[in-house]
Design an enzyme around this catalytic site. Structure first.
Site, PDB file in Angstrom:
ATOM      1  N   HIS A  34     -10.034 -46.565  79.761  1.00  0.00           N
ATOM      2  CA  HIS A  34     -11.301 -45.783  79.903  1.00  0.00           C
ATOM      3  C   HIS A  34     -12.422 -46.650  79.579  1.00  0.00           C
ATOM      4  CE1 HIS A  34     -14.031 -42.628  80.608  1.00  0.00           C
ATOM      5  NE2 HIS A  34     -14.333 -42.306  79.478  1.00  0.00           N
ATOM      6  N   ASP A  91      -7.226 -45.914  83.555  1.00  0.00           N
ATOM      7  CA  ASP A  91      -8.003 -44.792  82.999  1.00  0.00           C
ATOM      8  C   ASP A  91      -7.217 -43.609  82.869  1.00  0.00           C
ATOM      9  OD1 ASP A  91      -9.961 -43.128  81.914  1.00  0.00           O
ATOM     10  OD2 ASP A  91     -11.452 -44.126  83.327  1.00  0.00           O
ATOM     11  N   SER A 145     -18.337 -43.354  81.716  1.00  0.00           N
ATOM     12  CA  SER A 145     -17.838 -42.054  81.671  1.00  0.00           C
ATOM     13  C   SER A 145     -18.751 -40.930  81.845  1.00  0.00           C
ATOM     14  CB  SER A 145     -17.509 -41.943  80.240  1.00  0.00           C
ATOM     15  OG  SER A 145     -16.848 -40.793  79.850  1.00  0.00           O
TER      16      SER A 145
END
Length: 564
Positions: free
Chosen positions: A466, A419, A204
């Site tokens: 994610h 994601d 991320s």
């Protein structure tokens, strides 16, 4: 009962006072020079003199259960944190900098000789011990930083950036480099020798940080693992506002959580079998041409259909933001196939997180105006300002990785097709940008100047949400803080170990075997079916050989996609 040889058995309530043999052993262990010297060396680090930085504390920490820390949306595993020396420091490279960092040092006899730095997430603002646990257990000296500010709570907050341009730079890249050079200095002082190898791992924002290190500080790390990188920050966060505007274009545009299963079911029905295996996963969503209009309600609106305004919103989310004046694609859209996963659209796209990140970025980092209203967003004008003001600080989108390559660096990137936080196709876009750059500007320092795969591999993961989680084969060392949940711990199954082997032995990973489950149901607690599947280095795809169990990786092979 055998006598204990573990000092942790000799502390506090664990002291075996009822067992004379164990008690005698503990007395010897606690009085041993090795144990005493380790603690003494650790505590002595608080007096270490560092350039524009201070060691706040240095303490020997005995094994103890991992504590739940604020800001985590899940319970931490019930495991012990191994014995280590904890060093806490503050770096102040400018008058407005306050960069916190933490370094965990394993005992010398358990140190693998390597340094690993963990990335942060979101707007950062804290250091979560859970991210340090896995590397420490594997013998790394491991460090992390709060990126130069401290925030509390789970919702995105960039208020610290208002009126503090130096803090934005600390967050963008300076805290990473400071943590690397300072932690390495402390490590060398404590051990009397430098680390043999240095690695960075993040997902991320941590993935953005990983690429930032490769671009700005190519000699900091020998191997870099970048997961789902938010490296096109200005356009990525503009995409958040695009989705917010799409879902609120009309009062009837908003999509409810109850409608997500119908959307996912229709997408899977349209595209699941394109890879030759009907398993509830879309192997490569780029081949999927799902038309949401099949969901149009022909009667009263309900959870099994969408109104035309909802379909319009859904098309915009899939398509991604485009310039109103030129039609240019600003940022990719999100992919069909996992919309109803609990950690997907429910919390990110139709939930509060995307809009909160988008609003915090524009109101606090770009306009520095807490009263900024997303309804007034002018996509062309406001993105232009965002780029001019923050792109050079926050974006890690420079394709010139030649210096990192010349240093001998190896880079592995991964991204989940499911994601809902960072558009998966942006990872492919950046990889292709680097590839095109190398072809235009070959590196005279390299024996294969235009061969991107000589130092950079990308893995796209079907079903992966994610960074972690999602249906299908989504565990491959990316959830290392869980110590792989008993999964195989080798370079063929663990992406960090694959990176290590590439750096140390020159063995590039063509595939990683991922593990997971299909058909798991958290509500009924049905475990689903165990599945293994190869993740293939882009542009190759996992192809079913035509016979054998489709849930077994051995019946798949990596085949180059001729269209890519």
């Amino acid at each position: 009962m055998a006598a204990s040889k573990n000092p942790s058995d000799c502390k506090g309530e664990a002291m075996p006072v009822r067992n004379p043999m164990m008690l005698a052993t503990c007395v010897l262990i606690l009085a041993s020079p090795t144990f005493a010297v380790a603690a003494q060396v650790c505590e002595g680090l608080k007096d270490l003199k560092l350039d524009h930085a201070t060691v706040i504390s240095a303490a020997w920490v005995e094994p103890a259960p991992l504590k739940q820390t604020p800001g985590l949306p899940f319970e931490v595993p019930k495991v012990n944190v191994p014995r280590h020396c904890e060093v806490i420091g503050i770096a102040r490279p400018t008058s407005d900098s306050e960069i916190g960092f933490v370094l965990w040092l394993p005992p010398q006899d358990l140190w693998n000789g390597k340094y690993l730095q963990e990335g942060n997430g979101g707007w950062a603002g804290s250091i979560q011990p859970i991210t340090l646990l896995g590397p420490l257990a594997r013998g790394y000296a491991v460090a992390a930083t709060d990126d130069g500010h401290r925030t509390e709570g789970m919702m995105p907050d960039a208020s610290w950036a208002v009126g503090h341009p130096e803090k934005l730079i600390d967050f963008g890249y300076r805290a990473l480099h400071q943590t690397a050079i300072l932690s390495k200095a402390i490590l060398e002082d404590s051990s009397g020798k430098p680390a043999t190898r240095a690695f960075f791992s993040g997902c991320s924002d941590g993935g953005r940080e990983a690429l930032m290190e490769a671009e700005r500080y190519p000699e900091d790390f020998d191997g870099i693992l970048a997961g789902a990188p938010a490296n096109d920050w200005t356009r990525h966060f503009t995409g958040f506002i695009w989705n917010e505007l799409a879902l609120h274009a009309k009062p009837e545009s908003s999509i409810s959580a109850a409608q997500l299963p119908a959307i996912q079911k229709a997408a899977i029905a349209a595209c699941d079998a394109l890879d030759g295996v009907k398993d509830g996963l879309i192997e490569d969503p780029r081949q999927c041409h799902f038309d949401p209009s099949v969901l149009l309600c022909h009667g009263a609106p309900g959870s099994d259909c969408l109104t035309q305004p909802q379909i319009d919103a859904l098309v915009k989310i899939y398509s991604g933001p485009k310039s109103p004046s030129t039609g240019e694609q600003i940022y990719p859209g999100y992919e069909p196939g996992t919309e109803a996963d609990p950690s997907a659209w429910r919390i990110w796209i139709i939930g509060p997180i995307q809009s909160a990140f988008g609003n915090s970025y524009y109101s606090q980092a770009v306009f520095e105006d807490p009263h900024w209203d997303w309804h007034t967003m002018d996509l062309d004008r406001d993105l232009r300002l965002a780029d001019e003001k923050t792109a050079a600080i926050l974006n890690a989108y420079n394709p010139d990785l030649r210096s990192f390559r010349a240093h001998g660096g190896k880079l592995i990137q991964y991204h989940g097709w499911g994601d809902a936080a960072i558009a998966p196709r942006d990872s492919i876009a950046f990889y292709q940008k680097v590839q095109a750059f190398l072809k235009r500007y070959p590196d005279p320092r390299s024996t294969a100047p235009a061969d991107i795969q000589a130092f950079y591999r990308l893995f796209m993961v079907p079903g992966l949400q994610h960074c972690t989680g999602g249906p299908g084969p989504t565990s491959f060392g990316n959830d290392g803080f869980l110590l792989q949940n008993g999964l195989p711990d080798d370079a063929g199954h663990d992406i960090l170990l694959a990176l290590e082997r590439w750096v140390a032995d020159g063995v590039a990973p063509d595939k990683i075997i991922a593990t997971g489950r299909l058909g798991a149901d958290p509500q009924s607690k049905a475990p689903g079916v165990l599945i293994t599947r190869p993740l293939c280095a882009y542009p190759a795809l996992a192809h079913y050989k035509g016979q054998g169990d489709t849930n077994s990786a051995e019946n798949f092979e990596c085949v180059q996609d001729p269209g890519r």
